[in-house]
Design a protein around this motif. Structure first.
Motif, PDB file in Angstrom:
ATOM      1  N   GLU A   1       0.755  -1.055   0.048  1.00 52.46           N
ATOM      2  CA  GLU A   1      -0.102   0.044   0.046  1.00 52.46           C
ATOM      3  C   GLU A   1       0.943   1.265  -0.031  1.00 52.46           C
ATOM      4  OE1 GLU A   1      -3.292   0.659  -0.061  1.00 52.46           O
ATOM      5  OE2 GLU A   1      -4.354  -0.475   1.681  1.00 52.46           O
ATOM      6  N   GLY A   2       1.882   1.197   1.001  1.00 47.72           N
ATOM      7  CA  GLY A   2       2.713   2.359   0.789  1.00 47.72           C
ATOM      8  C   GLY A   2       2.745   3.415   1.972  1.00 47.72           C
ATOM      9  N   PHE A   3       1.449   2.948   2.634  1.00 51.74           N
ATOM     10  CA  PHE A   3       1.103   3.827   3.972  1.00 51.74           C
ATOM     11  C   PHE A   3       0.181   2.828   4.822  1.00 51.74           C
ATOM     12  CE2 PHE A   3      -2.390   4.176   0.941  1.00 51.74           C
ATOM     13  CZ  PHE A   3      -3.517   4.362   1.826  1.00 51.74           C
ATOM     14  N   VAL A   4       0.000   3.568   6.056  1.00 52.27           N
ATOM     15  CA  VAL A   4      -0.973   2.793   7.132  1.00 52.27           C
ATOM     16  C   VAL A   4      -1.661   3.823   7.409  1.00 52.27           C
ATOM     17  CG1 VAL A   4      -1.006   1.633   9.379  1.00 52.27           C
ATOM     18  CG2 VAL A   4       0.881   1.731   8.008  1.00 52.27           C
ATOM     19  N   ALA A   5      -3.044   3.335   7.709  1.00 49.81           N
ATOM     20  CA  ALA A   5      -4.447   4.327   8.030  1.00 49.81           C
ATOM     21  C   ALA A   5      -5.055   3.685   9.050  1.00 49.81           C
ATOM     22  CB  ALA A   5      -5.202   4.758   6.641  1.00 49.81           C
ATOM     23  N   THR A   6      -5.313   4.337  10.145  1.00 49.24           N
ATOM     24  CA  THR A   6      -6.116   3.699  11.260  1.00 49.24           C
ATOM     25  C   THR A   6      -7.063   4.718  11.497  1.00 49.24           C
ATOM     26  OG1 THR A   6      -4.751   4.488  13.100  1.00 49.24           O
ATOM     27  CG2 THR A   6      -4.084   2.468  12.248  1.00 49.24           C
ATOM     28  N   ALA A   7      -8.310   4.342  11.960  1.00 45.01           N
ATOM     29  CA  ALA A   7      -9.439   4.962  12.248  1.00 45.01           C
ATOM     30  C   ALA A   7      -9.966   4.720  13.512  1.00 45.01           C
ATOM     31  CB  ALA A   7     -10.532   5.076  11.317  1.00 45.01           C
ATOM     32  N   GLY A   8     -10.038   5.643  14.675  1.00 43.01           N
ATOM     33  CA  GLY A   8     -10.614   5.297  15.907  1.00 43.01           C
ATOM     34  C   GLY A   8     -10.001   4.419  16.777  1.00 43.01           C
ATOM     35  N   ARG A   9      -8.762   4.282  16.597  1.00 40.90           N
ATOM     36  CA  ARG A   9      -8.072   3.218  17.544  1.00 40.90           C
ATOM     37  C   ARG A   9      -7.451   3.894  18.404  1.00 40.90           C
ATOM     38  NH1 ARG A   9      -8.439  -2.114  15.287  1.00 40.90           N
ATOM     39  NH2 ARG A   9      -6.430  -2.465  16.330  1.00 40.90           N
ATOM     40  N   PHE A  10      -6.690   5.084  18.427  1.00 39.57           N
ATOM     41  CA  PHE A  10      -5.926   5.794  19.344  1.00 39.57           C
ATOM     42  C   PHE A  10      -6.980   6.353  20.246  1.00 39.57           C
ATOM     43  CE2 PHE A  10      -4.144   9.722  20.552  1.00 39.57           C
ATOM     44  CZ  PHE A  10      -3.024   9.331  21.563  1.00 39.57           C
TER      45      PHE A  10
END
Lengths: 295, 295
Positions: free
Chosen positions: A230-239
């Motif tokens: 992918e070339g990146f990491v995306a997280t939503a609502g984890r931290f």
DNA sequence: TAGCTTTCCCCATAATATGGGAAACAGGGT
DNA sequence: ACCCTGTTTCCCATATTATGGGGAAAGCTA
């Protein structure tokens, strides 16, 4: 000592019997032997002394010697010797009598690190414009040290408006991040050389599984390979329930190894309307600029 | 260690003769005794290990083990043991193989200090407006630790236009200041409790004299008393030929002791046109606000 | 994989850290 | 200014362990 403080005769002052002043044959108690074994603690006395630093936390920044003695199991003598050695080195200080805290040497050494860190230098030059590209977002520059990921620099507003509230990340520099969770860490992990990843897996498989990275080597390997593709990491609502993060690796100038990660943090509501890959593209541009500035 | 590192029989693997496996009378070279004396260095091995940290400077932030070995006079074994111990504690790190630098624990501990330091908290709240009162000037918040004065926070522009040039004070936090010179240090020294001043004098009379504080106790005492009477310290052209500084003490909330100093730095040309006492008055107002905010 | 440097391990001995108690010190109260 | 209390250092014999040398293992480079 101008007037020479000259009153050193406590024996009499303390009301001791004259017998006590006679030459004592063998009143000194022999050292009580410690329980036998390879080592009382996990390490030698040098490491033992450094454990003192671990006791200082944000909740208990001030400690008394009794506390050290109790929490580390030393005798009064040893506790005071450790404290004195650390104070002499400046790693501890006494704000007041009977009271110890972390010392000036730490601030001084941290300044040296700030001055000498090429990643920070590069980040400070590049991040401001990057942060300004997206309103209500901040950009984090993180770095890996052996088995710890630390935030090295933060640019942008101190707080993000999300979920109807203001979410603040205060004093970001030095903030420790979990190694196997979060976009910022994963963006570093995934680009580590294979033998480093493997070594980490062998050493901390349980922690990786607990963090959801993967239950076995194949799963972990696959997950990280997916991130690299992918070339990146995306997280939503984890931290944080109301926040989202997108992170890309920062490579060394020659591209041979990962130097850190660049992460944008934003409100989940703002993130939902955007294309993650597009956000990542902007970050990758910044990461490239940072890489180019690395010594 | 998945396959369990279970090969602890180096003697055989190394192809040693079977004789070597028999109980060896004394083939092991006895430890070479060190030169006799009370202590090879000024202190025990615990303090000796911490000396490693002193070798890292802004000029040489990266060191190899050979360097440590040479500069501190250890053997290879000892140098590596120290380095390993310090790395395990996080005070050192290896950015690359054969290469050691200050470690992540320092940044982390420094963050704890920032979070817990009441003086810094108070200063961050009060200094911005104070710095903005005078254009082309910055305000420094400094603190004394045993025998070291450190800048704790800087507010205002990073650079001052003076003497036709831009004079920058970069990364002020952690900047060490000479104990007996400069407005910021003197403003703290003068308000120290008498017995602390006296102790410092007895310990470092030579340094005081060299710094121009006074040749003997009477002179030092008088000089500091004069500063207390004035209520501030002003210097011009000492730290830098084109700069001037005015400093006032920051007292604890109950006023019983000095917690630090508040210093304004400005161009000498700007300073020349003003009344020092007036500048000091403004600083004293800020210092009072800081004091009021101390826990 | 080979060849190199870096790092860790092994062990006997000398160095020194340890622990207990008492002296010296510092700060706060009267 | 003085004592009084809690804090810190000093003292010393002994047990603990840090040290140093050599060699094995590990890690990186080619």
């Amino acid at each position: 000592m101008a007037p020479s403080r000259a009153t050193p005769n406590p024996a009499i002052l303390a009301g001791m019997s004259s017998e006590a002043l006679a030459p004592q044959p063998a009143p000194i108690a022999p050292r009580r032997p410690r329980a036998p074994g390879p080592a009382p603690n996990g390490a030698g006395s040098l490491a033992r002394m450094l454990e003192v630093l671990d006791l200082f936390t944000a909740e208990t920044p001030l400690l008394r010697v009794d506390d050290l003695q109790a929490r580390l199991g030393y005798t009064k003598s040893t506790a005071y010797r450790y404290v004195k050695t650390l104070c002499d080195a400046g790693l501890l200080a006494q704000p007041a009598q009977g009271c110890y805290a972390l010392g000036p040497r730490i601030v001084e050494l941290e300044r040296l690190m700030r001055i000498a860190d090429p990643l920070l230098q590069a980040g400070e030059a590049v991040l401001p414009s990057l942060a300004a590209e997206v309103p209500n977002s901040m950009v984090l520059l993180c770095s890996l040290y052996r088995d710890k990921v630390l935030c090295v620099h933060r640019e942008g507003p101190e707080a993000i408006q999300a979920g109807g509230r203001s979410i603040t990340i205060l004093r970001a520099r030095g903030l420790p991040l979990p190694l196997f969770q979060g976009a910022a860490s994963l963006a570093i992990l995934a680009w580590l050389p294979p033998h480093r990843i493997r070594a980490l897996f062998l050493l901390r498989q349980a922690a990786m599984a607990a963090a959801g990275l993967g239950a076995d080597w194949a799963a972990v390997r696959q997950r990280l390979a997916g991130i690299r593709r992918e070339g990146f990491v995306a997280t939503a609502g984890r931290f944080n329930r109301h926040l989202a993060a997108v992170s890309v690796p920062v490579l060394s100038r020659d591209g041979s190894q990962v130097a850190g990660s660049l992460t944008r943090i934003m409100a989940l509501s703002d993130y939902a309307g955007q294309e993650p890959a597009l956000l990542a593209r902007a970050l990758q541009g910044g990461a490239g600029q940072v890489s180019a500035r690395l010594a």
